[in-house]
Design a protein around this motif. Structure first.
Motif, PDB file in Angstrom:
ATOM      1  N   ARG A 191       0.811  -1.214   0.000  1.00 45.16           N
ATOM      2  CA  ARG A 191       0.000   0.000   0.000  1.00 45.16           C
ATOM      3  C   ARG A 191       0.840   1.257   0.000  1.00 45.16           C
ATOM      4  N   ASP A 192       2.109   1.140   0.254  1.00 42.69           N
ATOM      5  CA  ASP A 192       3.002   2.289   0.164  1.00 42.69           C
ATOM      6  C   ASP A 192       4.120   1.931  -0.806  1.00 42.69           C
ATOM      7  N   ASP A 193       5.163   2.713  -0.819  1.00 46.19           N
ATOM      8  CA  ASP A 193       6.217   2.508  -1.803  1.00 46.19           C
ATOM      9  C   ASP A 193       6.990   1.223  -1.520  1.00 46.19           C
ATOM     10  N   VAL A 194       7.341   0.526  -2.597  1.00 47.59           N
ATOM     11  CA  VAL A 194       8.144  -0.685  -2.491  1.00 47.59           C
ATOM     12  C   VAL A 194       9.275  -0.595  -3.500  1.00 47.59           C
ATOM     13  N   ARG A 195      10.481  -0.958  -3.050  1.00 43.73           N
ATOM     14  CA  ARG A 195      11.655  -0.795  -3.914  1.00 43.73           C
ATOM     15  C   ARG A 195      12.418  -2.120  -4.003  1.00 43.73           C
ATOM     16  N   PHE A 196      12.715  -2.492  -5.264  1.00 43.31           N
ATOM     17  CA  PHE A 196      13.563  -3.645  -5.553  1.00 43.31           C
ATOM     18  C   PHE A 196      14.721  -3.202  -6.461  1.00 43.31           C
ATOM     19  N   ASP A 197      15.146  -1.955  -6.341  1.00 40.20           N
ATOM     20  CA  ASP A 197      16.189  -1.439  -7.218  1.00 40.20           C
ATOM     21  C   ASP A 197      17.474  -2.255  -7.070  1.00 40.20           C
ATOM     22  N   ASP A 198      18.039  -2.607  -8.228  1.00 40.65           N
ATOM     23  CA  ASP A 198      19.318  -3.319  -8.276  1.00 40.65           C
ATOM     24  C   ASP A 198      19.263  -4.672  -7.563  1.00 40.65           C
ATOM     25  N   ALA A 199      18.074  -5.195  -7.350  1.00 39.49           N
ATOM     26  CA  ALA A 199      17.947  -6.516  -6.738  1.00 39.49           C
ATOM     27  C   ALA A 199      18.278  -7.601  -7.762  1.00 39.49           C
ATOM     28  N   THR A 200      18.680  -8.755  -7.264  1.00 37.77           N
ATOM     29  CA  THR A 200      18.999  -9.894  -8.122  1.00 37.77           C
ATOM     30  C   THR A 200      18.145 -11.083  -7.704  1.00 37.77           C
ATOM     31  N   PHE A 201      17.455 -11.656  -8.687  1.00 44.44           N
ATOM     32  CA  PHE A 201      16.585 -12.805  -8.444  1.00 44.44           C
ATOM     33  C   PHE A 201      17.162 -13.986  -9.213  1.00 44.44           C
ATOM     34  N   ASP A 202      17.715 -14.962  -8.481  1.00 46.09           N
ATOM     35  CA  ASP A 202      18.372 -16.100  -9.131  1.00 46.09           C
ATOM     36  C   ASP A 202      17.412 -17.219  -9.511  1.00 46.09           C
ATOM     37  N   ASP A 203      16.244 -17.246  -8.912  1.00 47.69           N
ATOM     38  CA  ASP A 203      15.275 -18.319  -9.180  1.00 47.69           C
ATOM     39  C   ASP A 203      13.958 -17.699  -9.648  1.00 47.69           C
ATOM     40  N   ASP A 204      12.948 -18.542  -9.844  1.00 50.73           N
ATOM     41  CA  ASP A 204      11.669 -18.064 -10.353  1.00 50.73           C
ATOM     42  C   ASP A 204      11.066 -17.027  -9.410  1.00 50.73           C
ATOM     43  N   VAL A 205      10.385 -16.040 -10.027  1.00 46.89           N
ATOM     44  CA  VAL A 205       9.746 -14.962  -9.275  1.00 46.89           C
ATOM     45  C   VAL A 205       8.303 -14.843  -9.747  1.00 46.89           C
ATOM     46  N   THR A 206       7.372 -14.772  -8.800  1.00 50.89           N
ATOM     47  CA  THR A 206       5.966 -14.598  -9.170  1.00 50.89           C
ATOM     48  C   THR A 206       5.355 -13.486  -8.338  1.00 50.89           C
ATOM     49  N   PHE A 207       4.665 -12.577  -9.045  1.00 53.29           N
ATOM     50  CA  PHE A 207       3.884 -11.511  -8.419  1.00 53.29           C
ATOM     51  C   PHE A 207       2.447 -11.585  -8.947  1.00 53.29           C
ATOM     52  N   ARG A 208       1.927 -12.775  -9.135  1.00 53.66           N
ATOM     53  CA  ARG A 208       0.589 -12.910  -9.716  1.00 53.66           C
ATOM     54  C   ARG A 208      -0.458 -12.244  -8.831  1.00 53.66           C
TER      55      ARG A 208
END
Length: 743
Positions: A191-208
């Protein structure tokens, strides 16, 4: 010495026992409250065992449960200093189904900590958490309600991350964090700001079906993934975003945004999709930018909506400099203002049934493998200037309607290069610009409709470029042949208004109409816009007023299939339509010449009917009579266009009758007598010949003085025929003079 050592050991044992006793007492107090954590009381908390290493705890006999209870106490009752737990090493922290409230709002600072796992499933968290640069085995916040800010920047999560149905009411930061395991944020709400700047995701990612709303501050981005790296598949299917940034993101595998919604600006500038990118039915309600993005796999924007915001000074959707290495489709997508300036499409691009409600700008774009705009709708101006079409291009059924701006073309292909075939079949165009356009294949403009104007100054990349305007309707415009690389235009069954045909070099006008096929072409369909042949009189006069001479085989020797074969009947109707248009604008000279050409092919048509053995005798006889009549009118007065011819014929016709009178023998004998050819050398012979000429003229003019009479039977027949012929020729002479006076 031994006594001193024994005393020290005894004191250490008592300290450890006291510490364990205090911990057990504290745990008993906590468990005695209604929700396991009393937030109204205050007590002394000793976080010392949290700062011990695992080896030190093991040496002192401190269990993991004791560590967890101490952490809970610090979280609830600890002071600001006690909550500073930077660099600690903790076991699995399981705080599932708890309410974590603190006596103050000081954050629990676990910066640089090493935690085997953090589980807050079904919990309610009101304490700010700082996990910056921490190493976490797993992060499980399933259905968790987090009311305080969470900072987890530059951290490392070695196991799974689960935020399924979690709700975050305050800021969340994962800047620079590395997620080594799978990440599940399905149906999470930020509901407020969310930051994933410069993050690294090595495996599957889901935001469904996640929700990233952000707050009402439009000066900040609500959700950011700037420069993040996704090494495995990632999906944001049905996710709702506010103001979002994915700029310079790298996706190594498939990325899915299907049915996602962006209610604020969406920034994808510099993003790189290493595999397939799925944006089907995505809705961008504000401005969107994919500038300099790279799409290396298949890309789909089927049914996408680029609505744009209230700002009209910038494009609602921008793909400036984007590169599509794989097939891309925007089928049934809808745009308002959009620009693809300098974008590169390395594979097939599909824009079938795409709607452009505002300006659509494609300047300097390159389509390497072909593009399909079938049934596209361009409601305002479309700019394809400088575009390179290296593969087949299709604009079938497109509508280029333009906007209210009458100062620029509704669609422009100025400077474009079509290396392969291009199809504008059934397109509807208000005004179009094809100046300095290059064509390398067949151009199908059949049945297209130009309601206002088209300007063409095209040239061929190779020999024999062919533009098919069969059954097209062109209200007005200008078609200019360049200095080199002339183009052929087929206007079979087309309707053209005041279209100016010209050549770049003046001396080339003499062959201009050789490159235009007029075949049953309508020239006066548009009220007030009639084609004018008067500017081509020089060419027409030199070429016997021929306008259908385009049917010779092209330079490459390939016979083309035309909508109509140039039969005598078709050619006759072609010149009839040309005559009518010339007459309508008052060019009677041209109209008359076209009438002569029409009569010539009408005679050919009649003779074809005579030669048709399947036709009835009466039909063949009637057509023979028409052909003879046509031939007679043509040879005598040029169908009214040659008064000098009929005048000379009227004057010399009696001379032809005088010859049989003088030399034909007794059947043709008159009162003037007969003679032989040799007698013409004598004075008497010339006198006899003169008398016969005199008799022919008085018979022809029906003066009939009676001093010389026909004596032979054929002479009497010829004398009557002369009188009849003079009447006919006199009428034709008057007819020709009247027609001539109309020119």
């Amino acid at each position: 010495m031994a006594d001193e050592a024994g005393g020290a050991a005894e004191r250490d044992d008592r300290a450890d026992a006291d510490e364990r006793t205090g911990t057990e007492a504290e745990r008993g107090t906590l468990e005695g409250t209604d929700d396991r954590f009393a937030t109204s009381a205050s007590r002394d908390v000793d976080p010392a065992i949290l700062r011990l290493s695992p080896a030190e705890r093991e040496a002192r006999g401190i269990t993991d449960d004791e560590v967890r209870e101490t952490f809970r106490s610090v979280l609830v009752y600890g002071s600001e200093e006690q909550k500073e737990l930077e660099g600690v090493t903790l076991p699995e922290l399981s705080l599932d189904r708890t309410t974590l409230e603190s006596v103050d709002r000081h954050p629990v600072d676990l910066s640089g900590a090493t935690i085997e796992g953090l589980s807050l499933g079904h919990a309610r968290v009101t304490v700010p958490l700082v996990l910056d640069e921490a190493t976490i085995g797993s992060l499980r916040l399933r259905q968790t309600h987090v009311e305080a800010p969470v900072s987890c920047s530059n951290a490392t999560v070695t196991g799974e991350t689960t935020l399924f149905e979690a709700r975050f009411d305050d800021d969340v930061s994962f800047d620079g964090t590395t997620f080594e395991g799978p990440v599940d944020c399905d149906e999470a709400t930020f509901r407020d700001d969310v930051r994933f700047d410069d993050a690294t995701f090595d495996d599957d990612v889901t935001f469904r079906a996640a929700e990233c709303h952000g707050d009402s501050n439009h000066l900040e981005d609500n959700t950011t993934f700037s420069e993040a790296t996704f090494r495995a598949d990632v999906t944001f299917r049905e996710t709702e975003f506010g103001f979002t940034r994915f700029d310079d993101v790298t996706c190594h595998e498939n990325a899915v945004f299907r049915e996602a919604t962006f209610t604020g600006d969406a920034d994808f500038r510099g993003v790189e999709f290493g595999a397939d990118a799925d944006f089907d039915e995505v809705r961008f309600e504000d401005d969107t930018a994919f500038d300099d993005a790279a799409f290396r796999g298949r890309t789909t924007f089927r049914g996408g909506t680029f609505a744009g915001g209230a700002r009209t000074l910038i494009d609602d959707a921008s793909f400036v400099g984007a590169t599509f290495h794989g097939d891309v489709t925007f089928r049934r997508a809808s745009f308002r203002y959009v620009t693809f300036e300098a974008a590169a499409f390395r594979a097939v691009a599909r824009f079938e049934s795409t709607a452009f409600a505002g300006d659509a700008d494609f300047p300097d774009v390159s389509f390497d493998r072909g593009v399909d705009f079938d049934e596209g709708r361009f409601r305002e101006d479309a700019d394809f200037s400088g575009v390179r079409f290296d593969g087949p291009s299709t604009f079938r059924g497109c509508e280029f309607l333009g906007g209210a701006n009458h100062l620029k073309d509704d669609v422009s292909f100025e400077g474009a290069r079509f290396a392969d075939d291009v199809d504008f079949h059934d397109a509807e165009i208000a005004s179009a610009n094809f100046q300095e356009t290059a064509f390398g294949g067949t151009v199908d403009c059949s049945r297209c409709v130009v309601s206002e104007r088209i300007d063409i100054e095209a040239h061929g990349i190779d020999d024999d470029v062919f533009v098919d305007f069969t059954r097209a309707k062109i209200r007005s415009g200008r078609i200019v042949q360049p200095a080199e690389g002339w183009v052929r235009y087929d206007l079979t069954l087309a309707s053209i208004g005041d279209v100016d045909l010209a050549a770049e070099r003046t001396r080339d006008h003499r062959q201009l109409l050789d490159y235009f096929r007029f075949c049953r072409t309508e020239f006066d369909e548009f009220d007030g816009h009639t084609f004018d042949f008067s500017g081509h009189r020089g060419y027409l006069d030199r070429n016997d007023w021929t306008i259908h001479g385009f049917d010779q085989p092209p330079a490459d020797g390939v016979d083309r299939d035309y909508a109509l074969e140039m039969t005598p009947e078709v050619v006759e109707s072609t010149y009839l339509k040309a005559k009518q248009s010339a007459g309508e604008i008052g060019d009677m000279k041209t109209a008359g010449e076209f009438r002569v050409k029409r009569q010539r092919y009408s005679r050919h048509k009649n003779l074809e009917a005579v030669r048709d053995r399947n036709a009835g005798l009466m039909t063949r006889t009637k057509n023979l009579g028409r052909a003879v009549e046509n031939w007679f009118l043509g040879i005598t007065c040029g169908h009214g266009m040659r008064p000098m011819r009929i005048g000379i014929m009227f004057a010399i016709a009696p001379l032809f009758f005088a010859i049989p009178y003088a030399f034909g023998g007794s059947p043709f004998e008159t009162g003037a007598g007969q003679l032989s050819i040799g007698d013409l050398a004598t004075a008497d012979g010339l006198g006899v010949f003169y008398e016969n000429v005199y008799f022919s003229y008085v018979s022809y003019t029906t003066i009939g003085y009676g001093n010389i009479a026909p004596e032979g039977p054929l002479a009497r027949l010829l004398a009557g025929s002369e009188a009849y012929l003079s009447t006919i020729l006199a009428a034709l002479l008057v007819y020709a003079l009247v027609k001539r006076s109309e020119l």
